[in-house]
Scaffold this active site. Structure first.
Site, mmCIF file in Angstrom:
data_model
loop_
_atom_site.group_PDB
_atom_site.id
_atom_site.type_symbol
_atom_site.label_atom_id
_atom_site.label_comp_id
_atom_site.label_asym_id
_atom_site.label_seq_id
_atom_site.Cartn_x
_atom_site.Cartn_y
_atom_site.Cartn_z
ATOM 1 N N ALA A 1 0.866 -1.028 0.218
ATOM 2 C CA ALA A 1 0.245 0.224 0.476
ATOM 3 C C ALA A 1 0.971 1.388 0.009
ATOM 4 O O ALA A 1 1.894 1.726 0.482
ATOM 5 C CB ALA A 1 -0.543 -0.153 1.440
ATOM 6 N N ASP A 2 0.054 1.959 -0.258
ATOM 7 C CA ASP A 2 0.623 3.696 -0.118
ATOM 8 C C ASP A 2 -0.133 4.930 -0.197
ATOM 9 O O ASP A 2 -0.832 4.827 -0.861
ATOM 10 C CB ASP A 2 2.117 3.382 -1.847
ATOM 11 C CG ASP A 2 2.813 4.985 -1.636
ATOM 12 O OD1 ASP A 2 3.734 5.086 -0.595
ATOM 13 O OD2 ASP A 2 2.429 6.249 -2.692
ATOM 14 N N THR A 3 0.648 5.475 0.202
ATOM 15 C CA THR A 3 -0.463 7.008 0.244
ATOM 16 C C THR A 3 0.034 7.857 -0.072
ATOM 17 O O THR A 3 1.132 8.125 0.567
ATOM 18 C CB THR A 3 -0.931 7.376 2.247
ATOM 19 O OG1 THR A 3 -1.932 5.253 1.964
ATOM 20 C CG2 THR A 3 -1.781 8.404 2.577
#
Length: 194
Positions: free
Chosen positions: A70-72
């Site tokens: 995941a990445d934000t």
């Protein structure tokens, strides 16, 4: 109990969120270079990073379960705000966000030896007007250091947020509903599905 997925992240926030929705996991290492490509949109960038993290984690896993990455990122005026490099950079970010609405994009990817699937969640976040003293005091908490956009909504930074439209947990780092649905669909799909 055997883990349902491998988590390609060292983030304590992502670990807590996966645990919150009852997903058993084992963490694996996943080091990638987080650098935007020329001409790459914010959406494409965050999706690519999530996928690359999952792929890097897959390389370091036993291959018996899918790997979640995941990445934000935080975006304002088409400008991506990543983790601050230093205090002046963090102050610059807070001044940009002060009294305005910005977007938080979180991408989640699952990969195994045959498939990859991902989901993207966009959340609008509004900030109160921040004084220089508030920005300085916030820096001293140490919280901005490892946070996209230089703030943590789940911590002290939450007091700056006047409104949110979308997924709160996505701003923290992992959209709970979408991640749960992605994992369930991925694990239920036939192994030979592409």
């Amino acid at each position: 109990m055997k883990s349902a997925v491998y988590l390609a992240s060292n983030s304590p926030r992502r670990s807590e969120l996966l645990t919150q929705i009852g997903v058993s996991f084992t963490q694996v290492k996943a080091s990638i270079e987080e650098k935007i490509n020329p001409g790459e949109t914010a959406v494409r960038y965050v999706e690519r990073l999530a996928l690359q993290k999952a792929q890097a984690g897959f390389v370091n896993s036993p291959k018996d379960r899918p790997v979640l990455g995941a990445d934000t990122i935080v975006v304002i005026d088409q400008h991506i705000l990543e983790k601050p490099r230093n205090e002046s950079h963090a102050r610059e970010m807070m001044q940009l966000l002060s009294g305005r609405k910005h977007q938080v994009f979180t991408a989640v990817a699952l990969v195994d030896n045959l498939r990859s699937q991902h989901v993207l969640v966009k959340t609008d976040v509004c900030f109160k007007v921040l004084s220089d003293n508030e920005i300085g005091d916030y820096w001293l908490t140490g919280e901005p250091l490892d946070k996209a956009g230089g703030y943590g909504i789940q911590g002290v930074g939450g007091k700056f947020v006047t409104a949110i439209e979308g997924s709160y947990s996505a701003v923290v780092g992992l959209p709970l509903y979408e991640t749960d649905q992605l994992i369930k669909a991925f694990l239920q799909a036939p192994q030979n599905a592409r």
